[in-house]
Design an enzyme around this catalytic site. Structure first.
Site, PDB file in Angstrom:
ATOM      1  N   ASN A 176      47.569  44.849  42.044  1.00  0.00           N
ATOM      2  CA  ASN A 176      46.535  44.958  40.886  1.00  0.00           C
ATOM      3  C   ASN A 176      45.460  45.638  41.289  1.00  0.00           C
ATOM      4  O   ASN A 176      45.642  47.018  41.794  1.00  0.00           O
ATOM      5  CB  ASN A 176      46.282  43.482  40.389  1.00  0.00           C
ATOM      6  N   ASP A 177      44.110  45.309  41.486  1.00  0.00           N
ATOM      7  CA  ASP A 177      42.892  45.988  41.702  1.00  0.00           C
ATOM      8  C   ASP A 177      42.969  46.874  42.860  1.00  0.00           C
ATOM      9  O   ASP A 177      43.517  46.769  43.772  1.00  0.00           O
ATOM     10  CB  ASP A 177      41.804  44.974  41.935  1.00  0.00           C
ATOM     11  N   GLN A 229      44.986  45.448  46.010  1.00  0.00           N
ATOM     12  CA  GLN A 229      45.704  44.105  46.078  1.00  0.00           C
ATOM     13  C   GLN A 229      46.844  44.109  46.009  1.00  0.00           C
ATOM     14  O   GLN A 229      47.553  44.784  45.214  1.00  0.00           O
ATOM     15  CB  GLN A 229      44.881  43.590  44.825  1.00  0.00           C
ATOM     16  N   SER A 275      39.688  41.311  46.244  1.00  0.00           N
ATOM     17  CA  SER A 275      39.261  42.626  46.025  1.00  0.00           C
ATOM     18  C   SER A 275      38.057  42.781  46.952  1.00  0.00           C
ATOM     19  O   SER A 275      36.914  41.928  47.069  1.00  0.00           O
ATOM     20  CB  SER A 275      38.820  42.933  44.577  1.00  0.00           C
ATOM     21  N   ARG A 295      32.865  37.224  43.416  1.00  0.00           N
ATOM     22  CA  ARG A 295      33.821  37.804  44.258  1.00  0.00           C
ATOM     23  C   ARG A 295      33.669  39.234  43.865  1.00  0.00           C
ATOM     24  O   ARG A 295      32.791  39.739  43.203  1.00  0.00           O
ATOM     25  CB  ARG A 295      35.186  37.506  43.601  1.00  0.00           C
ATOM     26  N   ASP A 296      34.593  40.169  44.431  1.00  0.00           N
ATOM     27  CA  ASP A 296      34.745  41.690  44.278  1.00  0.00           C
ATOM     28  C   ASP A 296      33.599  42.625  44.706  1.00  0.00           C
ATOM     29  O   ASP A 296      32.644  43.150  44.039  1.00  0.00           O
ATOM     30  CB  ASP A 296      34.818  41.793  42.937  1.00  0.00           C
ATOM     31  N   GLU A 334      34.014  40.954  36.547  1.00  0.00           N
ATOM     32  CA  GLU A 334      35.112  41.246  37.635  1.00  0.00           C
ATOM     33  C   GLU A 334      34.703  42.611  38.438  1.00  0.00           C
ATOM     34  O   GLU A 334      34.342  43.510  37.401  1.00  0.00           O
ATOM     35  CB  GLU A 334      36.496  40.861  37.282  1.00  0.00           C
ATOM     36  N   TRP A 390      45.410  40.915  32.273  1.00  0.00           N
ATOM     37  CA  TRP A 390      45.696  39.446  32.770  1.00  0.00           C
ATOM     38  C   TRP A 390      45.835  38.745  31.709  1.00  0.00           C
ATOM     39  O   TRP A 390      45.725  38.758  30.262  1.00  0.00           O
ATOM     40  CB  TRP A 390      44.321  39.125  33.471  1.00  0.00           C
TER      41      TRP A 390
END
Length: 494
Positions: free
Chosen positions: A43-44, A60, A107, A167-168, A221, A296
């Site tokens: 993914n990311d 990811q 991430s 996050r991220d 995100e 998602w």
């Protein structure tokens, strides 16, 4: 012991990759020139950076099967962002803060510091009280083999921010200070939190860079922040903002206060399959962004992640795009110029009159191709122009340019017997003499750019080899096309 555990887990994952990669690479839905992993799920995009003469993509990654799970960081390098050499995995779950089956190394980003390549990532675990997300650091002398910092985590969620909504991290340097923006949620509203550090290891909270008052959802995100011309850009993927998947804000930033004052908002892509883009600076100064070509399960249009899991893999990236600032402070997102190096079998045509009869367009092999043209709006009186892509075997995807409603649609309901949905966006046609269209097609992805690359749609379709017809026709009048060119795009993987 923890260092040994990470190496053991990397070797275990690599053995899985090596055992399956030759089978997976022959999958019928594999891409020809869009980035993908050798096996499993991605993914990311993470840690995008030009380092020691190579483009580095981290990503990811679950190398074991074609579904999200137990996140690692994959790693590949390239000279042109099209042809890739896969390197050993950079990160694997191994510590108390990231070793969880539904967590792992989430991430983050990369930066050069003290001659080393530093990664900053979100460690995710669950100790029985819900998921805990913290910011962590790893570093490498050679840009290939990484070691996690013994002092991890370097940041935990601040007061009022739920531990599963922190996050991220995206890191950059300004003058002698490192800065980091991180996605968060507080009081059910999204935030981009700004931190700063002198050494990449000890961080202090600086300010709330920007926040939603409800209009942009409850969580941002993969926030990213960068200068462009004389402005600054904050981009993010909002949770809880309806069909919006990638938003950008343009404005002014003050390093004295740490506050971002934005005055322009926009969408990077209106399609269903563009998410979590990350930016980096190319050696020639271009600001490049790369997004994940999927969605998602909490999104309103989501059906599933597609049928590629049957081939032992899932996930690829949209074509890298150069971000350009327009005079009105809106942004363009232009496919990288390197695409021109894989063109072959091309043709050009100055003008084409399109009526209600379908006209076949020879666009490469009809599967992996590039097609560009402009619509002469002053000579066009049609109500709609329909562009039919990946047609054959009773299936097709259709891009509809509606000149009456001033809207653009991409309909994939009949594209492959699997995918569903129609994306739409506004077409800004007032006082314009022409509308430009640029289409990139690959085995399982359509990217359609319009209106000077400001109005774009990315849509996954899983069409077979027999779906290789391209045609065009008008409804309710005629349309005049000009400056047409089309090319087959060469295979980058086999």
């Amino acid at each position: 012991m923890s260092r040994e555990l990470m190496q053991q887990n990397i070797l275990k994952a690599q053995a899985e990759i090596d055992a399956k990669k030759d089978i997976v690479k022959n999958g019928k839905m594999r891409q020809h020139y869009h980035f993908m992993a050798q096996t499993g799920w991605i993914n990311d995009p993470n840690g995008l950076i030009y380092y020691k003469g190579k483009y580095h993509f981290f990503f990811q990654y679950n190398p074991y099967y074609g579904f999200w799970d137990y996140m690692h960081w994959g790693h590949a390098v390239s000279d042109d962002m099209l042809h890739w050499e896969y390197l050993p995995l950079a990160l694997a779950p191994s510590e108390t803060y990231d070793n969880h089956l539904r967590g792992g190394c989430f991430s983050g980003s990369a930066i050069e510091h003290d001659g080393k390549l530093f990664l900053m990532f979100t460690g995710t675990t669950n100790n029985g009280e819900g998921f805990e997300q913290t910011q962590c650091v790893a570093y490498s002398e050679d840009g290939i083999h990484f070691e996690k910092y013994e002092g991890n985590p370097v940041l935990t969620a601040p007061e009022g921010v739920p531990t599963d909504f922190f996050r991220d991290p995206k890191v950059w340097k300004h003058e002698d200070t490192y800065y980091m923006v991180c996605g968060a949620s507080k009081n059910h509203k999204a935030q981009a939190l700004l931190y700063r550090s002198k050494d990449m290891l000890h961080w202090e909270f600086f300010n709330v860079l920007a926040e939603s008052r409800g209009e942009w959802g409850y969580m941002w995100e993969c926030p990213d922040f960068y200068p462009l011309g004389d402005k600054y850009v904050l981009m993010f993927s909002p949770m809880g903002a309806g069909e919006r998947t990638v938003v950008y804000l343009v404005g002014d930033f003050d390093y004295q206060t740490g506050k971002f004052d934005y005055h322009v908002t926009g969408e990077i892509d209106w399609g269903f399959d563009y998410y979590a883009p990350q930016s980096f600076e190319a050696p020639d100064g271009r600001r490049i962004i790369v997004g994940w070509a999927n969605a998602w399960d909490w999104m309103p249009f989501w059906k599933d992640w597609g049928p590629t899991y049957r081939e032992g893999w899932c996930g690829f990236y949209n074509i890298p795009r150069e971000v350009r600032l327009m005079e009105d402070s809106t942004l363009q997102f232009v496919p990288i110029k390197e695409i021109e190096t894989i063109r072959k079998s091309g043709w050009q045509q100055e003008q084409l009159l399109v009526s209600d009869e379908k006209q076949i367009v020879e666009a490469g092999n009809g599967i992996s191709f590039e097609w560009k043209f402009k619509i002469d709006l002053e000579k066009t009186d049609a109500k709609q122009l329909k562009i039919v892509l990946r047609s054959g075997e009773g299936k097709q995807a259709v891009c509809i340019l509606d000149f009456v409603e001033s809207k653009m649609f991409v309909d994939r309901n009949d594209s492959d017997g699997w995918s569903k949905g129609v994306s739409e966006s506004i077409l800004y046609l007032q006082n314009k003499k022409e509308l430009d269209i640029h289409i990139l097609s690959d085995q399982s992805l359509l990217e359609i750019f319009s209106d000077q690359y400001s109005n774009n749609h990315s849509m996954n379709i899983y069409a077979g080899y027999g779906q290789n017809q391209t045609c065009i026709y008008a409804c309710g009048g005629k349309a005049v096309l000009k400056d047409m060119e089309a090319y087959e795009l060469m295979e980058c993987y086999r």
